[in-house]
Design a protein around this motif. Structure first.
Motif, PDB file in Angstrom:
ATOM      1  N   TYR A 105       0.862  -1.176   0.000  1.00 24.41           N
ATOM      2  CA  TYR A 105       0.000   0.000   0.000  1.00 24.41           C
ATOM      3  C   TYR A 105       0.900   1.228   0.000  1.00 24.41           C
ATOM      4  N   GLU A 106       0.320   2.392  -0.138  1.00 26.66           N
ATOM      5  CA  GLU A 106       1.140   3.608  -0.123  1.00 26.66           C
ATOM      6  C   GLU A 106       0.432   4.722   0.627  1.00 26.66           C
ATOM      7  N   ILE A 107       1.238   5.636   1.152  1.00 30.33           N
ATOM      8  CA  ILE A 107       0.746   6.813   1.871  1.00 30.33           C
ATOM      9  C   ILE A 107       1.170   8.046   1.083  1.00 30.33           C
ATOM     10  N   PRO A 108       0.229   8.819   0.541  1.00 36.03           N
ATOM     11  CA  PRO A 108       0.611   9.998  -0.248  1.00 36.03           C
ATOM     12  C   PRO A 108       1.267  11.073   0.620  1.00 36.03           C
ATOM     13  N   ILE A 109       2.175  11.827   0.025  1.00 35.90           N
ATOM     14  CA  ILE A 109       2.835  12.953   0.695  1.00 35.90           C
ATOM     15  C   ILE A 109       2.390  14.235   0.012  1.00 35.90           C
ATOM     16  N   SER A 110       1.818  15.133   0.792  1.00 37.84           N
ATOM     17  CA  SER A 110       1.391  16.418   0.243  1.00 37.84           C
ATOM     18  C   SER A 110       2.521  17.426   0.419  1.00 37.84           C
ATOM     19  N   GLY A 111       2.905  18.055  -0.663  1.00 36.37           N
ATOM     20  CA  GLY A 111       4.005  19.018  -0.598  1.00 36.37           C
ATOM     21  C   GLY A 111       5.350  18.317  -0.537  1.00 36.37           C
ATOM     22  N   THR A 112       6.377  19.095  -0.270  1.00 40.00           N
ATOM     23  CA  THR A 112       7.730  18.547  -0.189  1.00 40.00           C
ATOM     24  C   THR A 112       8.180  18.484   1.269  1.00 40.00           C
ATOM     25  N   LEU A 113       9.018  17.505   1.572  1.00 45.82           N
ATOM     26  CA  LEU A 113       9.581  17.407   2.914  1.00 45.82           C
ATOM     27  C   LEU A 113      10.640  18.484   3.076  1.00 45.82           C
ATOM     28  N   GLU A 114      10.465  19.330   4.079  1.00 47.43           N
ATOM     29  CA  GLU A 114      11.396  20.434   4.258  1.00 47.43           C
ATOM     30  C   GLU A 114      12.287  20.228   5.473  1.00 47.43           C
ATOM     31  N   SER A 115      11.775  20.543   6.670  1.00 53.99           N
ATOM     32  CA  SER A 115      12.624  20.397   7.852  1.00 53.99           C
ATOM     33  C   SER A 115      12.334  19.122   8.629  1.00 53.99           C
ATOM     34  N   ARG A 116      11.052  18.705   8.657  1.00 53.53           N
ATOM     35  CA  ARG A 116      10.713  17.476   9.347  1.00 53.53           C
ATOM     36  C   ARG A 116       9.323  17.012   8.938  1.00 53.53           C
ATOM     37  N   LYS A 117       9.025  15.738   9.225  1.00 54.05           N
ATOM     38  CA  LYS A 117       7.744  15.155   8.850  1.00 54.05           C
ATOM     39  C   LYS A 117       7.428  13.987   9.782  1.00 54.05           C
ATOM     40  N   LEU A 118       6.212  13.993  10.331  1.00 52.65           N
ATOM     41  CA  LEU A 118       5.729  12.871  11.133  1.00 52.65           C
ATOM     42  C   LEU A 118       4.692  12.113  10.327  1.00 52.65           C
ATOM     43  N   PHE A 119       4.964  10.825  10.094  1.00 50.87           N
ATOM     44  CA  PHE A 119       3.983   9.942   9.484  1.00 50.87           C
ATOM     45  C   PHE A 119       3.249   9.253  10.635  1.00 50.87           C
ATOM     46  N   LYS A 120       2.014   9.687  10.892  1.00 52.13           N
ATOM     47  CA  LYS A 120       1.246   9.209  12.036  1.00 52.13           C
ATOM     48  C   LYS A 120       0.533   7.904  11.693  1.00 52.13           C
ATOM     49  N   GLU A 121       0.886   6.853  12.411  1.00 50.91           N
ATOM     50  CA  GLU A 121       0.294   5.521  12.238  1.00 50.91           C
ATOM     51  C   GLU A 121       0.208   5.136  10.758  1.00 50.91           C
ATOM     52  N   PRO A 122       1.342   5.037  10.075  1.00 49.60           N
ATOM     53  CA  PRO A 122       1.328   4.756   8.641  1.00 49.60           C
ATOM     54  C   PRO A 122       1.311   3.270   8.284  1.00 49.60           C
ATOM     55  N   PHE A 123       1.272   2.379   9.287  1.00 45.05           N
ATOM     56  CA  PHE A 123       1.412   0.956   9.002  1.00 45.05           C
ATOM     57  C   PHE A 123       0.138   0.175   9.302  1.00 45.05           C
ATOM     58  N   ALA A 124      -0.118  -0.830   8.499  1.00 41.56           N
ATOM     59  CA  ALA A 124      -1.301  -1.669   8.660  1.00 41.56           C
ATOM     60  C   ALA A 124      -1.205  -2.501   9.939  1.00 41.56           C
ATOM     61  N   LYS A 125      -2.374  -2.918  10.434  1.00 40.01           N
ATOM     62  CA  LYS A 125      -2.445  -3.755  11.631  1.00 40.01           C
ATOM     63  C   LYS A 125      -3.394  -4.917  11.367  1.00 40.01           C
ATOM     64  N   LEU A 126      -3.315  -5.927  12.203  1.00 36.98           N
ATOM     65  CA  LEU A 126      -4.262  -7.031  12.153  1.00 36.98           C
ATOM     66  C   LEU A 126      -5.173  -6.909  13.372  1.00 36.98           C
ATOM     67  N   ARG A 127      -6.484  -6.909  13.131  1.00 39.16           N
ATOM     68  CA  ARG A 127      -7.425  -6.747  14.233  1.00 39.16           C
ATOM     69  C   ARG A 127      -7.319  -7.914  15.212  1.00 39.16           C
ATOM     70  N   ASN A 128      -7.352  -7.583  16.506  1.00 38.37           N
ATOM     71  CA  ASN A 128      -7.292  -8.579  17.586  1.00 38.37           C
ATOM     72  C   ASN A 128      -6.015  -9.415  17.559  1.00 38.37           C
ATOM     73  N   ALA A 129      -4.946  -8.805  17.102  1.00 32.21           N
ATOM     74  CA  ALA A 129      -3.641  -9.475  17.110  1.00 32.21           C
ATOM     75  C   ALA A 129      -2.563  -8.413  17.277  1.00 32.21           C
ATOM     76  N   LYS A 130      -1.425  -8.815  17.823  1.00 34.37           N
ATOM     77  CA  LYS A 130      -0.341  -7.874  18.064  1.00 34.37           C
ATOM     78  C   LYS A 130       0.987  -8.486  17.650  1.00 34.37           C
ATOM     79  N   PRO A 131       1.881  -7.644  17.120  1.00 30.59           N
ATOM     80  CA  PRO A 131       3.198  -8.156  16.732  1.00 30.59           C
ATOM     81  C   PRO A 131       4.126  -8.332  17.928  1.00 30.59           C
ATOM     82  N   ASP A 132       4.790  -9.462  17.995  1.00 38.40           N
ATOM     83  CA  ASP A 132       5.812  -9.663  19.015  1.00 38.40           C
ATOM     84  C   ASP A 132       7.048  -8.829  18.724  1.00 38.40           C
ATOM     85  N   SER A 133       7.368  -8.691  17.441  1.00 38.36           N
ATOM     86  CA  SER A 133       8.556  -7.924  17.078  1.00 38.36           C
ATOM     87  C   SER A 133       8.417  -7.399  15.658  1.00 38.36           C
ATOM     88  N   THR A 134       9.270  -6.434  15.338  1.00 37.38           N
ATOM     89  CA  THR A 134       9.194  -5.753  14.049  1.00 37.38           C
ATOM     90  C   THR A 134      10.586  -5.521  13.481  1.00 37.38           C
TER      91      THR A 134
END
Length: 472
Positions: free
Chosen positions: A109-138
């Motif tokens: 999947y992809e997350i669009p970026i509006s504008g250009t990255l200048e000094s900093r950028k926070l991608f808030k929760e940009p990753f998929a999850k599985l409902r009712n499950a949790k990752p042990d490690s990444t």
């Protein structure tokens, strides 16, 4: 073309080593995590000018069905055919992993970026999850093809970076999940690396860093990252901090962030995060107000109750915690319901327990009469209870006036006495408390001064007048 071959070679070498270590560790773990719908994830991120492109691999899936939760801003959801079987359990629109035996499935999947990255950028929760499950490690790979340079922070331990012609590559690996991804143009070296803490700064006091890392280790938190940027705007995520503070000022902030990595606590629940941290380390942390709330709560519980609360909180590791849930835990150990934390998110409020029994007067339930317990005293709202017993209740800055045709009371707000029909009576202590913009009177005072009969059973509290006549 040469650049591409070098990147592929680097990825193969680093990934092979890390995956071997990763799955070796997993093989040594107990089988209990599989029963709790745990999995392992590997995420590949490619940053380009218009979007970040993500390939997401889920490993060690059990045979059950998983619903995929994509980031809100994501687009072009698809199965990723990494191997012949990596899409075999995927439904047609790549929104669920169906029941099956193949334990590794992949999506893109992809997350669009509006504008250009200048000094900093926070991608808030940009990753998929599985409902009712949790990752042990990444394992997280970040490849930048835009040529912007800078540094990437995920909160996971940084394994290493590699800068090549037109391409920068970073790899992270650690326990738990990765919630957010952050980029900034100004690069700071990794001045300290510990089991639970990484600090990126021009320099760092090693003793201070070791103490912080040790505190996090004692709490058994996830790893977090801190960037000491004197010129950067402060920012906090679940597993990393960008701050202008000096290292010696970091303790409360780092410990609270570490606790947030242990529980799912909303960024809006600042008081909850401070209280959970204070309870976990048995030391007041956070703002002056948060410290006062903790001291009030701890001072109102017995030593045994407080220890049970600490234990119950530990049992909630990895779960969602908010003000209502924390109130439930406190209420369970105290033996009564409480809204203490919830009330203190709105303003200053004392530690009060709530008697859930229904108050009855003249055979009718008084649903709006909330009986409370504070400092081991049972209290009733004066204006509601006494006004229904024929009194008018009012107050000014110096006195409370409670008056009927036969009795006129004036209770001093300054000294422990009251006046009844112009005769003064001394008291050992004040029989009332001002709580939430309302005066409450102690049960003993209602019986002794106002001649009320208060009878209790398992479900009800029955209030009657002993002076004859019915309660109104």
């Amino acid at each position: 073309m040469k650049i591409t071959f070098r990147i592929v070679g680097l990825l193969i070498i680093m990934n092979s080593v890390l995956l071997y270590m990763h799955y070796s560790q997993l093989a040594d773990a107990s089988g209990s995590s599989e029963k709790l719908s745990r999995y392992v994830q590997e995420i590949e991120v490619i940053n380009r000018a218009d979007a970040i492109f993500i390939t997401h691999h889920f490993h060690n899936l059990d045979e059950g069905r998983y619903e995929i939760i994509y980031p809100a801003e994501s687009r072009k959801h698809a199965c990723f055919l990494e191997t012949e079987s990596s899409c075999i359990r995927m439904n047609e629109n790549a929104t669920a992993i169906l029941e099956g035996e193949h334990s590794r499935q992949s999506i893109s999947y992809e997350i669009p970026i509006s504008g250009t990255l200048e000094s900093r950028k926070l991608f808030k929760e940009p990753f998929a999850k599985l409902r009712n499950a949790k990752p042990d490690s990444t394992i997280l790979h970040v490849t930048d093809e835009s040529g912007i340079g800078g540094m990437w922070i995920s909160g996971l331990p940084l394994v290493g970076t590699k800068k090549m012609d037109m391409v920068d590559y970073s790899m992270f690996k650690g326990n738990g999940t990765v919630s957010d991804l952050y980029w900034q143009r100004k690069v700071y070296p990794e001045a300290y690396r510990g089991d639970r803490l990484s600090i990126f700064a021009d320099s760092i006091d090693a003793d201070v860093a070791e103490q912080l890392n040790g505190d996090l280790k004692d709490l058994n938190t996830r790893h977090i990252s801190v960037v000491l940027d004197p010129e950067g705007k402060p920012l906090q995520s679940s597993r990393f901090i960008i701050t202008q503070l000096k290292a010696t000022e970091l303790s409360d902030l780092v410990l609270e962030r570490g606790v947030r990595s242990m529980y799912a606590i909303s960024e809006r629940e600042q008081l909850v995060a401070s209280l959970v941290t204070s309870i976990s380390i048995d030391t007041p942390t956070g703002t002056k107000e948060a410290k006062a709330v903790f001291e009030s709560m701890k001072g109102s519980l017995t030593e045994e109750q407080y220890e049970i609360l600490q234990s119950r909180l530990t049992e909630k590791y990895g779960e969602h915690i908010d003000a209502s849930i924390l109130d439930e835990l406190i209420g369970e150990v105290a033996g009564w319901k409480t809204s203490f934390v919830q009330k203190n998110t709105e303003g200053s409020y004392p530690f009060v327990l709530e008697d859930t029994r229904t108050v009855y007067m003249n055979g009718e339930a008084q649903e709006d009469v909330q009986v409370i317990i504070m400092d081991k005293q049972t209290l009733y709202p004066a204006s509601k209870l006494l006004s229904r017993n024929g009194y008018d209740v009012s107050a000014n800055e110096s006195s409370i006036y409670i008056e009927s045709e036969e009795e006129k009371f004036r209770f001093s707000l300054r000294d422990p006495f009251y006046v009844l029909n112009e005769k003064r009576y001394e008291l050992r202590e004040k029989p009332y408390a001002f709580i939430g913009n309302e005066y409450y009177f102690a049960e003993d005072a209602l019986r002794r001064i106002f001649h009320l009969s208060i009878q209790k059973n398992e479900d009800t509290i029955v209030v009657k007048s002993l002076l004859g006549g019915e309660l109104k």
